[in-house]
Motif scaffolding. Structure first.
Motif, PDB file in Angstrom:
ATOM      1  N   ASP A  24      31.739   8.936 -20.008  1.00 31.70           N
ATOM      2  CA  ASP A  24      31.591   7.701 -19.060  1.00 31.70           C
ATOM      3  C   ASP A  24      31.667   7.953 -17.603  1.00 31.70           C
ATOM      4  O   ASP A  24      32.631   8.299 -16.895  1.00 31.70           O
ATOM      5  N   GLU A  25      30.560   7.511 -16.824  1.00 31.89           N
ATOM      6  CA  GLU A  25      30.579   7.917 -15.373  1.00 31.89           C
ATOM      7  C   GLU A  25      31.184   7.097 -14.371  1.00 31.89           C
ATOM      8  O   GLU A  25      31.564   7.692 -13.619  1.00 31.89           O
ATOM      9  N   SER A  26      31.677   6.013 -14.968  1.00 32.71           N
ATOM     10  CA  SER A  26      32.462   5.082 -14.344  1.00 32.71           C
ATOM     11  C   SER A  26      34.121   5.579 -14.355  1.00 32.71           C
ATOM     12  O   SER A  26      34.824   5.281 -13.500  1.00 32.71           O
ATOM     13  N   ASP A  27      34.464   6.357 -15.294  1.00 36.66           N
ATOM     14  CA  ASP A  27      35.566   6.936 -15.351  1.00 36.66           C
ATOM     15  C   ASP A  27      36.009   8.001 -14.420  1.00 36.66           C
ATOM     16  O   ASP A  27      35.088   8.888 -13.962  1.00 36.66           O
ATOM     17  N   PRO A  28      37.156   7.908 -13.514  1.00 31.65           N
ATOM     18  CA  PRO A  28      37.418   8.499 -12.421  1.00 31.65           C
ATOM     19  C   PRO A  28      37.694   9.878 -12.925  1.00 31.65           C
ATOM     20  O   PRO A  28      37.512  10.892 -11.944  1.00 31.65           O
ATOM     21  N   TRP A  29      37.784  10.254 -13.781  1.00 42.54           N
ATOM     22  CA  TRP A  29      37.864  11.686 -14.604  1.00 42.54           C
ATOM     23  C   TRP A  29      36.720  12.308 -14.924  1.00 42.54           C
ATOM     24  O   TRP A  29      36.656  13.611 -15.271  1.00 42.54           O
ATOM     25  N   HIS A  30      35.475  11.442 -14.736  1.00 40.39           N
ATOM     26  CA  HIS A  30      34.165  12.148 -14.974  1.00 40.39           C
ATOM     27  C   HIS A  30      33.861  12.996 -13.911  1.00 40.39           C
ATOM     28  O   HIS A  30      33.897  12.494 -12.534  1.00 40.39           O
ATOM     29  N   PRO A  31      33.287  14.308 -14.121  1.00 44.60           N
ATOM     30  CA  PRO A  31      32.933  15.072 -13.017  1.00 44.60           C
ATOM     31  C   PRO A  31      32.009  14.421 -11.995  1.00 44.60           C
ATOM     32  O   PRO A  31      30.932  13.925 -12.320  1.00 44.60           O
ATOM     33  N   VAL A  32      32.319  14.356 -10.553  1.00 40.48           N
ATOM     34  CA  VAL A  32      31.485  13.842  -9.717  1.00 40.48           C
ATOM     35  C   VAL A  32      29.982  14.808  -9.614  1.00 40.48           C
ATOM     36  O   VAL A  32      29.991  15.898  -9.781  1.00 40.48           O
ATOM     37  N   LYS A  33      28.794  14.257  -9.501  1.00 41.35           N
ATOM     38  CA  LYS A  33      27.548  14.493  -9.401  1.00 41.35           C
ATOM     39  C   LYS A  33      27.694  15.713  -8.264  1.00 41.35           C
ATOM     40  O   LYS A  33      28.230  15.546  -7.098  1.00 41.35           O
ATOM     41  N   ASN A  34      27.079  17.135  -8.521  1.00 42.61           N
ATOM     42  CA  ASN A  34      27.188  18.111  -7.593  1.00 42.61           C
ATOM     43  C   ASN A  34      28.347  18.703  -7.233  1.00 42.61           C
ATOM     44  O   ASN A  34      28.395  19.774  -6.570  1.00 42.61           O
ATOM     45  N   ALA A  35      29.392  18.255  -8.036  1.00 40.06           N
ATOM     46  CA  ALA A  35      30.709  18.969  -7.372  1.00 40.06           C
ATOM     47  C   ALA A  35      31.002  20.332  -8.507  1.00 40.06           C
ATOM     48  O   ALA A  35      32.070  20.903  -8.014  1.00 40.06           O
ATOM     49  N   TRP A  36      30.756  20.452  -9.653  1.00 41.01           N
ATOM     50  CA  TRP A  36      31.005  21.394 -10.399  1.00 41.01           C
ATOM     51  C   TRP A  36      29.786  22.632 -10.287  1.00 41.01           C
ATOM     52  O   TRP A  36      28.690  22.462 -11.056  1.00 41.01           O
ATOM     53  N   ARG A  37      30.302  23.481  -9.502  1.00 37.82           N
ATOM     54  CA  ARG A  37      29.056  24.663  -9.343  1.00 37.82           C
ATOM     55  C   ARG A  37      29.535  26.047  -9.203  1.00 37.82           C
ATOM     56  O   ARG A  37      29.233  26.870  -8.271  1.00 37.82           O
ATOM     57  N   PRO A  38      30.351  26.453 -10.233  1.00 37.40           N
ATOM     58  CA  PRO A  38      30.771  28.046 -10.276  1.00 37.40           C
ATOM     59  C   PRO A  38      29.571  28.862 -10.561  1.00 37.40           C
ATOM     60  O   PRO A  38      29.658  30.041 -10.189  1.00 37.40           O
ATOM     61  N   PHE A  39      28.482  28.376 -11.036  1.00 36.73           N
ATOM     62  CA  PHE A  39      27.216  29.123 -11.151  1.00 36.73           C
ATOM     63  C   PHE A  39      26.241  28.585 -10.326  1.00 36.73           C
ATOM     64  O   PHE A  39      25.176  28.823 -10.307  1.00 36.73           O
ATOM     65  N   GLU A  40      26.651  27.677  -9.283  1.00 33.38           N
ATOM     66  CA  GLU A  40      25.857  27.244  -8.222  1.00 33.38           C
ATOM     67  C   GLU A  40      24.580  26.335  -8.871  1.00 33.38           C
ATOM     68  O   GLU A  40      24.772  26.225 -10.171  1.00 33.38           O
ATOM     69  N   MET A  41      23.803  25.675  -8.204  1.00 30.39           N
ATOM     70  CA  MET A  41      23.044  24.584  -8.800  1.00 30.39           C
ATOM     71  C   MET A  41      21.465  25.105  -8.342  1.00 30.39           C
ATOM     72  O   MET A  41      21.287  25.758  -7.345  1.00 30.39           O
ATOM     73  N   GLY A  42      20.642  24.358  -8.901  1.00 32.10           N
ATOM     74  CA  GLY A  42      19.319  24.375  -8.327  1.00 32.10           C
ATOM     75  C   GLY A  42      18.535  25.271  -8.863  1.00 32.10           C
ATOM     76  O   GLY A  42      18.792  25.922  -9.887  1.00 32.10           O
TER      77      GLY A  42
END
Length: 467
Positions: free
Chosen positions: A380-398
């Protein structure tokens, strides 16, 4: 370092970035703290790697001609060449080969448990991940878990010559180019037979194909005359060797660190460990000794372990082996704060996506220093525990995200599936060992050997067999 700069200067860092001039220790740098501002130069407009990476740091190791450092058409060509081998489908086909190495690891853990000796866990996980990368990339058994391997000894020795910050003894050493030339020559001699064999015998290879074999498919298809393949250009072999060196370096070291931290976190959080084991009981059956046979028959079982993946992702969030990506900004380039609209000039600075800061930032992660795998089970994206877009990036993105992340996902799930129900680990740091961020096994840099973060003192533990 960047995280503590942000904590020390919250009003400045609250603008989304910080300008720093750390001469002569390093280059002028902009640490970017807002994940949506990171996206502007990592995802939406993937800027080239900072000039010092190929021209200084990796100059002698690969000449900057590897998948990490290349840019433009050369990078695109190399990435497309290696993408098939690193696909999730291909890596699952290699699971039975990887499993042989994991079973050796499991036996080593059994012996360590029987002896009750203190071991450095990262030594064990490093040997294992080297052997897995050897199987996946080269299709050979390096047997690092059994004894020293010449190829990895050469690569690790050459890595000790690299410097990522001010290091006058290395920078001023007149023998540095000669030493690197010798290592490059010896490593090429070790790797060339695997490359030539894959190119010359592509059609004869039955069953799953290694990463190098699939990468050579494009070249093989271009050379229609089978006899001509015996005269593969030395320049082509040289180019593939450089890519393999980067894979062997990055592919084993980071995974070994994350794996060690997973065992460490599970030892500190028995409730999460119990949930992980319950998932394995449900998917793989209650008998841990039967898991290997089941996974060998159906590697897709690894895709049915969502909580195991959540444990991996949460560990990577807390202990990313690499702090972020560094990029080169062109003249006239700006970053725009998505909320204030303020534009910041970037030309002349190294752009650093401070992923390690974002991954523990309370603005994006509730209870950011706590180990909570369930945050990655939230849909559920409205759940405060749901990871925020672009915030989990240990492998980087793009487009330039880590090509090896699927390999990490596959091998770590496999290793955990075959070990966590049989063993516990117990930290064995001295009673007076310092703690930082609540742990004695905090991350440290070992600039003598590598650039990635490692657990302090190799994470000394005692392995305990579970009943």
């Amino acid at each position: 370092m960047f995280r503590y700069v942000k904590l020390e200067y919250p009003e400045i860092a609250g603008q989304g970035l910080v300008y720093m001039d750390v001469w002569p220790i390093g280059y002028p740098i902009i640490a970017v703290y807002n994940p949506n501002m990171m996206a502007q130069f990592i995802q939406e407009n993937s800027l080239p790697k900072y000039w010092a990476m190929p021209q200084v740091e990796f100059k002698y190791f690969t000449g900057g001609e590897d998948l990490v450092n290349l840019d433009g058409p050369e990078w695109k060509k190399a990435r497309s060449m290696f993408n098939p081998g690193f696909s999730a489908k291909n890596l699952l086909s290699l699971v039975p080969d990887m499993m042989e190495e994991v079973l050796v690891f499991r036996e080593r853990l059994r012996k360590a448990a029987a002896s009750a000796e203190v071991i450095k866990l990262t030594n064990y996980t490093t040997d294992l991940t080297v052997d897995i990368v050897g199987r996946a990339v080269l299709g050979t058994r390096l047997q690092t878990q059994v004894g020293p391997n010449r190829l990895m000894q050469l690569i690790k020795s050459q890595l000790k010559l690299i410097y990522f910050e001010l290091d006058l003894p290395k920078q001023l050493n007149p023998l540095l180019p000669l030493k690197n030339w010798v290592y490059n020559r010896m490593i090429k001699k070790e790797l060339a037979p695997y490359i030539l064999n894959a190119a010359q015998n592509y059609e004869k290879i039955v069953g799953p194909k290694t990463i190098v074999t699939l990468a050579l498919k494009e070249y093989v298809n271009e050379v229609q005359n089978h006899n001509a393949r015996g005269n593969i250009p030395s320049e082509f072999v040289e180019r593939v060797v450089k890519h393999i060196k980067i894979f062997m370096f990055a592919g084993h070291d980071t995974t070994a660190t994350v794996l060690a931290y997973i065992y460490y976190m599970l030892s500190k959080h028995p409730t999460e460990a119990a949930k992980l084991r319950a998932e394995h009981d449900e998917v793989l059956g209650p008998d841990p000794t039967a898991a290997a046979g089941l996974i060998r028959a159906d590697p897709n079982l690894l895709n049915k372990l969502p909580f195991t993946m959540a444990v991996l992702k949460e560990t990577l969030r807390l202990f990313p082996p690499v702090g972020g990506s560094i990029r080169q900004s062109p003249p006239g380039h700006f970053l725009t704060h998505p909320e204030t609209g303020v534009r910041y000039p970037t030309h002349g600075f190294m752009l650093h996506s401070s992923a390690s800061t974002v991954l523990r930032d309370a603005d994006y992660w509730p209870d950011p220093d706590d180990f909570v795998p369930d945050r990655f089970m939230t849909r559920d994206e409205s759940d405060p525990w749901h990871p925020v877009k672009n915030a989990w990036r240990p492998f980087e993105m793009g487009p330039r995200n880590c090509i090896g992340q699927e390999l990490v996902f596959t091998e770590v799930r496999l290793i955990l599936a075959l070990t966590v129900r049989e063993f516990d680990v117990e930290e064995a740091y001295p009673a007076d060992a310092p703690s930082w961020m609540g742990l004695k096994g905090y991350q440290v840099a070992n600039t003598e050997a590598i650039s990635t973060a490692h657990p302090k003192s190799g994470l000394p533990v005692k392995v305990k067999a579970r009943k």
